[in-house]
Design a protein around this motif. Structure first.
Motif, mmCIF file in Angstrom:
data_model
loop_
_atom_site.group_PDB
_atom_site.id
_atom_site.type_symbol
_atom_site.label_atom_id
_atom_site.label_comp_id
_atom_site.label_asym_id
_atom_site.label_seq_id
_atom_site.Cartn_x
_atom_site.Cartn_y
_atom_site.Cartn_z
ATOM 1 N N GLU A 19 63.573 -42.069 -7.425
ATOM 2 C CA GLU A 19 62.409 -42.794 -6.909
ATOM 3 C C GLU A 19 62.830 -44.066 -6.186
ATOM 4 O O GLU A 19 62.281 -44.412 -5.141
ATOM 5 C CB GLU A 19 61.451 -43.156 -8.042
ATOM 6 C CG GLU A 19 60.583 -42.019 -8.502
ATOM 7 C CD GLU A 19 59.555 -42.464 -9.534
ATOM 8 O OE1 GLU A 19 59.103 -43.632 -9.482
ATOM 9 O OE2 GLU A 19 59.216 -41.635 -10.384
ATOM 10 N N GLU A 20 63.813 -44.752 -6.746
ATOM 11 C CA GLU A 20 64.320 -45.976 -6.135
ATOM 12 C C GLU A 20 64.973 -45.662 -4.787
ATOM 13 O O GLU A 20 64.761 -46.373 -3.797
ATOM 14 C CB GLU A 20 65.319 -46.629 -7.084
ATOM 15 C CG GLU A 20 65.706 -48.022 -6.716
ATOM 16 C CD GLU A 20 66.597 -48.662 -7.765
ATOM 17 O OE1 GLU A 20 66.451 -49.870 -7.950
ATOM 18 O OE2 GLU A 20 67.445 -47.969 -8.371
ATOM 19 N N GLN A 21 65.746 -44.580 -4.744
ATOM 20 C CA GLN A 21 66.360 -44.159 -3.477
ATOM 21 C C GLN A 21 65.290 -43.934 -2.416
ATOM 22 O O GLN A 21 65.408 -44.429 -1.290
ATOM 23 C CB GLN A 21 67.153 -42.865 -3.663
ATOM 24 C CG GLN A 21 68.417 -42.997 -4.444
ATOM 25 C CD GLN A 21 69.101 -41.647 -4.587
ATOM 26 O OE1 GLN A 21 69.031 -40.807 -3.683
ATOM 27 N NE2 GLN A 21 69.744 -41.425 -5.719
ATOM 28 N N GLN A 22 64.257 -43.191 -2.766
ATOM 29 C CA GLN A 22 63.194 -42.877 -1.810
ATOM 30 C C GLN A 22 62.506 -44.144 -1.308
ATOM 31 O O GLN A 22 62.214 -44.271 -0.126
ATOM 32 C CB GLN A 22 62.168 -41.923 -2.422
ATOM 33 C CG GLN A 22 62.671 -40.497 -2.476
ATOM 34 C CD GLN A 22 63.030 -39.973 -1.099
ATOM 35 O OE1 GLN A 22 64.168 -40.058 -0.651
ATOM 36 N NE2 GLN A 22 62.058 -39.442 -0.399
ATOM 37 N N ALA A 23 62.258 -45.088 -2.215
ATOM 38 C CA ALA A 23 61.611 -46.341 -1.814
ATOM 39 C C ALA A 23 62.468 -47.079 -0.798
ATOM 40 O O ALA A 23 61.960 -47.552 0.229
ATOM 41 C CB ALA A 23 61.350 -47.217 -3.039
ATOM 42 N N PHE A 24 63.775 -47.184 -1.065
ATOM 43 C CA PHE A 24 64.658 -47.887 -0.129
ATOM 44 C C PHE A 24 64.780 -47.143 1.195
ATOM 45 O O PHE A 24 64.905 -47.756 2.258
ATOM 46 C CB PHE A 24 66.045 -48.105 -0.739
ATOM 47 C CG PHE A 24 66.067 -49.166 -1.798
ATOM 48 C CD1 PHE A 24 65.544 -50.431 -1.564
ATOM 49 C CD2 PHE A 24 66.625 -48.914 -3.035
ATOM 50 C CE1 PHE A 24 65.561 -51.418 -2.541
ATOM 51 C CE2 PHE A 24 66.651 -49.885 -4.014
ATOM 52 C CZ PHE A 24 66.117 -51.139 -3.773
ATOM 53 N N LEU A 25 64.740 -45.818 1.161
ATOM 54 C CA LEU A 25 64.862 -45.034 2.389
ATOM 55 C C LEU A 25 63.593 -45.092 3.237
ATOM 56 O O LEU A 25 63.655 -44.952 4.456
ATOM 57 C CB LEU A 25 65.203 -43.577 2.059
ATOM 58 C CG LEU A 25 66.598 -43.339 1.492
ATOM 59 C CD1 LEU A 25 66.760 -41.877 1.101
ATOM 60 C CD2 LEU A 25 67.677 -43.755 2.484
ATOM 61 N N GLN A 26 62.447 -45.276 2.604
ATOM 62 C CA GLN A 26 61.181 -45.261 3.340
ATOM 63 C C GLN A 26 60.700 -46.648 3.739
ATOM 64 O O GLN A 26 60.095 -46.812 4.791
ATOM 65 C CB GLN A 26 60.107 -44.566 2.500
ATOM 66 C CG GLN A 26 60.392 -43.097 2.302
ATOM 67 C CD GLN A 26 59.435 -42.442 1.319
ATOM 68 O OE1 GLN A 26 58.620 -43.097 0.684
ATOM 69 N NE2 GLN A 26 59.552 -41.133 1.174
#
Length: 74
Positions: A19-26
């Motif tokens: 979830e953290e990865q997705q937040a940083f990527l988006q």
């Protein structure tokens, strides 16, 4: 080997929670196309001068995008 304070230390972006990865990527800002939340590809995480950065490519224009993590970011 002597490391100076401005040495870049590679970190593992993929060790982060999904979830953290997705937040940083988006949640991005592109200085080139002036677009917010266009996203980034090819993330590379590193620490430099006691600050953590995630660098990738804007999904809109392909130019470099750099996110500086603050205490609230992680």
């Amino acid at each position: 080997m002597t490391m100076t304070d401005d040495s870049r230390v590679e970190r593992d972006f993929y060790a982060r929670d999904a979830e953290e990865q997705q937040a940083f990527l988006q949640q991005t800002w592109c200085d080139h196309c002036q677009g917010v939340d266009l996203g980034m590809t090819d993330p590379v995480e590193y620490e430099q001068k006691h600050t953590i950065f995630i660098e990738g490519r804007c999904t809109g224009c392909g130019q470099p995008v750099i996110t500086e993590l603050t205490d609230e970011s992680f």
